[in-house]
Write a protein that holds these residues in place. Structure first.
Motif, PDB file in Angstrom:
ATOM      1  N   MET A  27       0.843  -1.194   0.000  1.00  0.00           N
ATOM      2  CA  MET A  27       0.000   0.000   0.000  1.00  0.00           C
ATOM      3  C   MET A  27       0.884   1.252   0.000  1.00  0.00           C
ATOM      4  N   THR A  28       0.262   2.425  -0.151  1.00  0.00           N
ATOM      5  CA  THR A  28       0.970   3.703  -0.140  1.00  0.00           C
ATOM      6  C   THR A  28       0.669   4.473   1.145  1.00  0.00           C
ATOM      7  N   GLU A  29       1.653   5.214   1.616  1.00  0.00           N
ATOM      8  CA  GLU A  29       1.481   6.058   2.798  1.00  0.00           C
ATOM      9  C   GLU A  29       2.424   7.249   2.728  1.00  0.00           C
ATOM     10  N   THR A  30       2.213   8.202   3.626  1.00  0.00           N
ATOM     11  CA  THR A  30       3.155   9.324   3.750  1.00  0.00           C
ATOM     12  C   THR A  30       3.760   9.424   5.143  1.00  0.00           C
ATOM     13  N   ASP A  31       3.068   8.937   6.160  1.00  0.00           N
ATOM     14  CA  ASP A  31       3.481   9.120   7.552  1.00  0.00           C
ATOM     15  C   ASP A  31       3.589  10.605   7.895  1.00  0.00           C
ATOM     16  N   GLY A  32       2.882  11.451   7.130  1.00  0.00           N
ATOM     17  CA  GLY A  32       2.919  12.876   7.395  1.00  0.00           C
ATOM     18  C   GLY A  32       2.478  13.196   8.818  1.00  0.00           C
ATOM     19  N   PRO A  33       3.004  14.259   9.376  1.00  0.00           N
ATOM     20  CA  PRO A  33       3.852  15.282   8.756  1.00  0.00           C
ATOM     21  C   PRO A  33       5.351  14.992   8.769  1.00  0.00           C
ATOM     22  N   TRP A  34       5.742  13.731   8.940  1.00  0.00           N
ATOM     23  CA  TRP A  34       7.169  13.391   8.929  1.00  0.00           C
ATOM     24  C   TRP A  34       7.811  13.945   7.656  1.00  0.00           C
ATOM     25  N   PRO A  35       8.956  14.642   7.773  1.00  0.00           N
ATOM     26  CA  PRO A  35       9.601  15.225   6.585  1.00  0.00           C
ATOM     27  C   PRO A  35      10.500  14.213   5.872  1.00  0.00           C
ATOM     28  N   PHE A  36      10.659  14.390   4.581  1.00  0.00           N
ATOM     29  CA  PHE A  36      11.495  13.485   3.788  1.00  0.00           C
ATOM     30  C   PHE A  36      12.639  14.246   3.132  1.00  0.00           C
ATOM     31  N   GLU A  37      13.586  13.474   2.606  1.00  0.00           N
ATOM     32  CA  GLU A  37      14.787  14.048   2.003  1.00  0.00           C
ATOM     33  C   GLU A  37      14.721  13.875   0.485  1.00  0.00           C
ATOM     34  N   GLY A  38      15.872  13.839  -0.173  1.00  0.00           N
ATOM     35  CA  GLY A  38      15.890  13.685  -1.621  1.00  0.00           C
ATOM     36  C   GLY A  38      15.130  14.822  -2.280  1.00  0.00           C
ATOM     37  N   PRO A  39      14.281  14.520  -3.238  1.00  0.00           N
ATOM     38  CA  PRO A  39      13.530  15.571  -3.945  1.00  0.00           C
ATOM     39  C   PRO A  39      12.471  16.248  -3.076  1.00  0.00           C
ATOM     40  N   PHE A  40      12.222  15.694  -1.886  1.00  0.00           N
ATOM     41  CA  PHE A  40      11.203  16.258  -0.992  1.00  0.00           C
ATOM     42  C   PHE A  40      11.805  17.138   0.105  1.00  0.00           C
ATOM     43  N   ALA A  41      13.107  17.285   0.102  1.00  0.00           N
ATOM     44  CA  ALA A  41      13.779  18.062   1.149  1.00  0.00           C
ATOM     45  C   ALA A  41      13.228  19.480   1.201  1.00  0.00           C
ATOM     46  N   GLY A  42      12.867  19.909   2.414  1.00  0.00           N
ATOM     47  CA  GLY A  42      12.355  21.252   2.609  1.00  0.00           C
ATOM     48  C   GLY A  42      10.887  21.420   2.288  1.00  0.00           C
ATOM     49  N   LYS A  43      10.229  20.342   1.869  1.00  0.00           N
ATOM     50  CA  LYS A  43       8.814  20.416   1.529  1.00  0.00           C
ATOM     51  C   LYS A  43       7.960  19.837   2.656  1.00  0.00           C
ATOM     52  N   SER A  44       6.787  20.407   2.849  1.00  0.00           N
ATOM     53  CA  SER A  44       5.853  19.858   3.820  1.00  0.00           C
ATOM     54  C   SER A  44       5.263  18.567   3.263  1.00  0.00           C
ATOM     55  N   THR A  45       5.155  17.568   4.106  1.00  0.00           N
ATOM     56  CA  THR A  45       4.617  16.277   3.670  1.00  0.00           C
ATOM     57  C   THR A  45       3.101  16.344   3.620  1.00  0.00           C
TER      58      THR A  45
END
Length: 264
Positions: free
Chosen positions: A209-227
């Motif tokens: 399945m898909t998830e985000t676990d938001g608001p946990w922040p991510f790195e790579g192309p998502f660095a600095g972006k709100s989840t």
């Protein structure tokens, strides 16, 4: 082309501000999202999750439980929480987020303290008993060696509907989960983490399945972006590439898996 649909199967919606929640809900149709599985951390978290589910019925599906990466509640607090959950169990799609405190154990060990292992196992056991009594699936935080302990408990309670979110473990543990028919979900780190991509190549398609676990922040192309839940689209695209599937086929499979597991 048929519009694609998505589900974020693991988000801490209660940890967003009211304004951010309103923005998230408003943006869901734009990305084809129709369901958020909102997990809880403790009694206060459960109460806010309940409120959000009532404010956004049919979209926010609540799961109630005590997250293990925090100090143990005392027996009175545990009893009150479990009673609170039991009176609302018909509204819940699952019991969770529950599990064992792998990261807290590491932190305490580094500071020279020992963790009350049995206390956390007992707390998890009580949540599993509740889930079994009402035939609810469980949402699990259990990584690395903790996965084996949790699998043992699931087998003791004859619980087959288990969702290991953001799972990390050995090949042997991966095979054990898969053979038991337990589901796992991938977060946006599938886009840039090699070990997660390797897991995605191994795990059976029908149990993902898909998830985000938001608001946990991510790195790579998502660095600095709100989840936000919209990131499950990126998760699906990455998983589709790994599985050599068209994105539309991958989306339909992941969406169907989530609906089947949560019976929504």
């Amino acid at each position: 082309m048929t519009a694609l649909s998505w589900i974020d199967t693991h988000i801490h919606l209660d940890q967003y501000s009211d304004a951010d929640v309103r923005s998230i809900i408003r943006e869901l149709p734009r990305y084809g999202l129709d369901t958020l599985i909102a997990v809880s951390m403790n009694r206060e978290s459960c109460q806010r999750t309940e409120s959000l589910a009532r404010t956004y019925p049919g979209i926010v599906k609540p799961a109630y439980g005590y997250h293990p990466e925090q100090p143990l509640p005392n027996s009175q607090q545990t009893g009150a929480l479990l009673q609170w959950i039991e009176t609302r169990i018909s509204e819940a799609v699952a019991v969770g987020e529950i599990g064992l405190p792998y990261y807290r154990r590491q932190e305490l060990a580094a500071e020279g303290y020992a963790l009350d292992e049995q206390g956390y196992i007992d707390l998890l056991d009580q949540h599993l008993r509740l889930a079994k009594r009402y035939d609810k699936p469980v949402v699990l935080h259990a990584v690395y060696d903790d996965a084996d302990t949790v699998c043992d408990l699931l087998e003791q309670h004859n619980i087959t509907r288990a969702h290991f979110h953001w799972f990390k473990g050995s090949v042997a543990q991966i095979h054990r989960l898969a053979q038991s028919g337990y589901y796992i979900s991938f977060t946006p780190d599938i886009v840039y983490e090699s070990d997660i991509r390797e897991l995605a190549a191994l795990y059976p398609r029908e149990l993902v399945m898909t998830e985000t676990d938001g608001p946990w922040p991510f790195e790579g192309p998502f660095a600095g972006k709100s989840t936000t839940p919209a990131m499950v689209v990126d998760v699906c695209r990455a998983w589709a590439h790994i599985q050599r599937l068209d994105v539309s086929d991958a989306a339909a499979l992941l969406y169907g898996n989530a609906r089947r597991f949560y019976r929504i």
